[in-house]
Design an enzyme around this catalytic site. Structure first.
Site, PDB file in Angstrom:
ATOM      1  N   HIS A  45      48.215  39.455  47.179  1.00  0.00           N
ATOM      2  CA  HIS A  45      46.814  39.841  47.304  1.00  0.00           C
ATOM      3  C   HIS A  45      46.182  39.342  48.612  1.00  0.00           C
ATOM      4  O   HIS A  45      45.347  40.017  49.215  1.00  0.00           O
ATOM      5  CB  HIS A  45      46.036  39.301  46.098  1.00  0.00           C
ATOM      6  CG  HIS A  45      44.579  39.621  46.123  1.00  0.00           C
ATOM      7  ND1 HIS A  45      44.123  40.920  46.101  1.00  0.00           N
ATOM      8  CD2 HIS A  45      43.483  38.824  46.193  1.00  0.00           C
ATOM      9  CE1 HIS A  45      42.789  40.904  46.140  1.00  0.00           C
ATOM     10  NE2 HIS A  45      42.388  39.655  46.202  1.00  0.00           N
ATOM     11  N   SER A 102      39.210  42.729  48.205  1.00  0.00           N
ATOM     12  CA  SER A 102      39.100  42.052  46.915  1.00  0.00           C
ATOM     13  C   SER A 102      37.686  42.242  46.347  1.00  0.00           C
ATOM     14  O   SER A 102      37.223  43.382  46.249  1.00  0.00           O
ATOM     15  CB  SER A 102      39.454  40.572  47.093  1.00  0.00           C
ATOM     16  OG  SER A 102      39.682  39.971  45.862  1.00  0.00           O
ATOM     17  N   ASP A 134      50.775  42.972  45.902  1.00  0.00           N
ATOM     18  CA  ASP A 134      49.541  42.502  45.272  1.00  0.00           C
ATOM     19  C   ASP A 134      49.589  42.835  43.781  1.00  0.00           C
ATOM     20  O   ASP A 134      49.495  43.996  43.392  1.00  0.00           O
ATOM     21  CB  ASP A 134      48.344  43.194  45.947  1.00  0.00           C
ATOM     22  CG  ASP A 134      46.999  42.727  45.386  1.00  0.00           C
ATOM     23  OD1 ASP A 134      46.982  41.966  44.400  1.00  0.00           O
ATOM     24  OD2 ASP A 134      45.969  43.139  45.948  1.00  0.00           O
TER      25      ASP A 134
END
Lengths: 198, 378
Positions: free
Chosen positions: B355, B156, B322
């Site tokens: 995610h 991320s 995601d």
């Protein structure tokens, strides 16, 4: 991995690739050929593979492999960035085999292309006498679930090469895991390996 | 080069904090210093200092990578990836993880004291970027006597840092692993962050960011920001599987606005527990840094150009569920790396977790990271 353990067409290609060259293996599977080239010939090998589990296996063995599709993702590789582009047993699964080979010859100085020969006599017999699409050792899937969407013969491929003006630097034919004669290859070869250049 | 640091070197170990003179030349033009950095190290530097792995944390992460978090009392946020016998292994690697610049866990951020004023920075803290976070990490590595890093790894926002490292310090990075990330924040990403920021700033207790003196913090706004963001970390299928339309501790709908549904109760809990450990102003600054992130923009619009000077190997991983940083974003990175002839691997892994998958049980991810790291240790 030794030659004996590797698929015959891959073993043949592995023997032909120059020491220390740069190779892009399109449809590299779990990276068997790449690993052999890296370990035995110090080749800088990169791979493109559509199946994520195969990519994970290949990366897990320390290879540089990108998940992608030969039909769409070759465009992102620069001209002449590899000595060889290799397409083994993948040609017949692409949507546009002619365009894929065109891309291989743009990216690599030379391209190895291997494919199962659909005109092998067993397949012909199957169609002629059985009237059914062949299901053989090399083409084990039925017509509705095969990944091979563009069946091709040795003579078909030679015609394509001629039509596009590519040159053939080498050609090899396999029956089982043994090399076989060029004579009547379209009838007797189960497998063909071509080395092309533009 | 100095000799191998003794095991009792106070620079190494858990719960470290250091004040570095700097100054850091920030993207906004400010020369920032001194710079406080809170960090942890695991394992030992080897004799030729070649076993360094830098791990970059995500938006709400911290330096407690694989040790118990003193605030939440939970195991470190990436214990599944880092530890003995794991892909990142203190028996083999010297591992560094630092709280980012702008954070609120001991590194310089809006909640820390501005030495010139003797009071918390609040909104007078300079606006920072992902590149600034990376520069602060480089400053820390200098302090630790580390020149080259074998791998920089992040998911991320950590992935943005990992991707940026080789572009800013091409001679210091041998490889980068970029997980569930992107080379630029999309309009949708920015939009979600703006919702969160507006929730914080609409809380009357935010008071322009000056809430530190009386400790009456904008927890309602921050909780809403966290709730909205948390939805983006999950997947529709994951939410359905975990909660469906099930009711929370009741047999029928109440015809009111209590948390009737389990998913509401879960989100409220996520919001409330978050405000106990996170500073609202930090949330504003870090989300802004992410929104400003566009690696190509920093290199004349060419992402391939960003990687022109690096010889690092890259491993890019995305997850199929995601939708915050979808696979298409990872492919943009991979295509740019291919165009530049960089040694790059990419795989889209399958996970139901959206995610957040990179933080959760993901055996395939561990296999890929392990193989990629070992290839660099041959």
């Amino acid at each position: 991995m030794t030659d004996e353990a590797m698929r015959p067409d891959l073993a043949l290609i592995a023997r032909m690739v120059r020491q220390g060259s740069r190779v892009l293996d399109v449809g590299c599977g779990d990276g068997a050929l790449m690993a052999a080239l890296r370990d035995a010939r110090q080749v800088d090998a990169r791979g493109l593979e559509i199946d994520p589990a195969n990519v994970a296996s290949a990366v897990g063995r320390g290879l540089s492999v990108v998940q992608g599709d030969a039909d769409t993702d070759l465009a992102y590789y620069p001209d002449g960035s590899f000595d060889y582009a290799i397409l083994s047993q993948t040609l017949q699964t692409t949507r546009r085999p002619d365009l894929v080979v065109e891309e291989l010859l743009r990216i690599g100085s030379q391209a190895f292309v291997s494919f199962p020969n659909f005109a092998h006599w067993r397949g012909r017999m199957s169609l002629l006498w059985g009237g059914r699409m062949p299901v053989t050792r090399l083409l084990p899937d039925t017509w509705y679930d095969t990944l091979n969407i563009h069946h091709v013969t040795v003579d078909d491929f030679r015609a394509l090469v001629k039509d596009r003006g590519w040159s053939i630097d080498g050609q090899w034919f396999l029956k089982g895991d043994k090399e076989t004669t060029h004579a009547n290859a379209n009838l007797f070869a189960e497998h063909a390996v071509f080395l092309l250049r533009r | 080069m100095a000799s191998n640091p003794a095991p009792d070197d106070s620079r190494f170990g858990l719960g470290r904090q250091v004040r570095l003179t700097g100054p850091l030349r920030l993207d906004c033009g400010v020369a920032f210093g001194p710079v406080d950095i809170a960090y942890e190290t695991y394992g030992a530097l080897n004799a030729d200092r070649s076993n360094v792995i830098l791990i970059c944390h995500a938006l709400t992460g911290d330096q407690y990578l694989a040790s118990e978090n003193p605030m939440t009392k939970k195991p470190g946020w990436w214990w599944r990836m880092v530890g003995q016998g794991k892909p990142v292994d203190p028996d083999r690697h010297f591992i560094v993880c630092a709280n980012i610049l702008g954070g609120c866990m001991g590194s310089s951020g809006p909640a820390s004291i501005d030495p010139a004023m003797g009071a918390p920075w609040g909104m007078r803290f300079p606006v920072i970027t992902i590149a600034d976070m990376v520069r602060a990490q480089a400053l820390l590595l200098d302090h630790l006597g580390v020149d080259r890093i074998r791998a920089v790894i992040g998911g991320s926002m950590g992935g943005m840092q990992a991707l940026t490292w080789p572009t800013l310090f091409p001679d210091r990075v041998e490889s980068a692993i970029v997980i569930a990330s992107t080379a630029r924040h999309s309009a949708q990403n920015i939009a979600f962050h703006e919702v969160g920021r507006q929730a914080i700033m609409a809380d009357p207790r935010w008071r322009g960011g000056d809430y530190y003196a009386d400790g009456d913090v904008p927890s309602s706004g921050l909780a809403v920001a966290r709730m909205a963001a948390h939805i983006t970390y999950l997947s529709e299928a994951g939410l359905t599987e975990k909660f469906g339309r099930r009711l929370q501790g009741r047999d029928a709908k109440t015809f009111g606005f209590d948390a009737d549904f389990q998913v509401e109760s879960y989100l409220r809990h996520q919001g409330l527990s978050f405000v106990e450990r996170f500073d609202a102003n930090s949330y504003l600054y870090i989300t802004r840094a992410m929104d400003y992130y566009d690696l190509a923009e920093d290199h004349g619009g060419s992402l391939a150009g960003a990687f022109a000077r690096t010889r690092a190997r890259f491993c890019v991983v995305s997850f199929d569920t995601d939708w915050l940083y979808p696979t298409t974003e990872s492919r943009v990175i991979v295509h740019a790396l291919n165009a530049g002839g960089a040694e790059a691997s990419f795989v889209e892994l399958s996970s139901p977790f959206g995610h957040d998958a990179f933080l959760l049980e993901a055996p395939e991810l561990n296999r890929v990271v392990d193989g990629f790291l070992r290839a660099g240790e041959r």
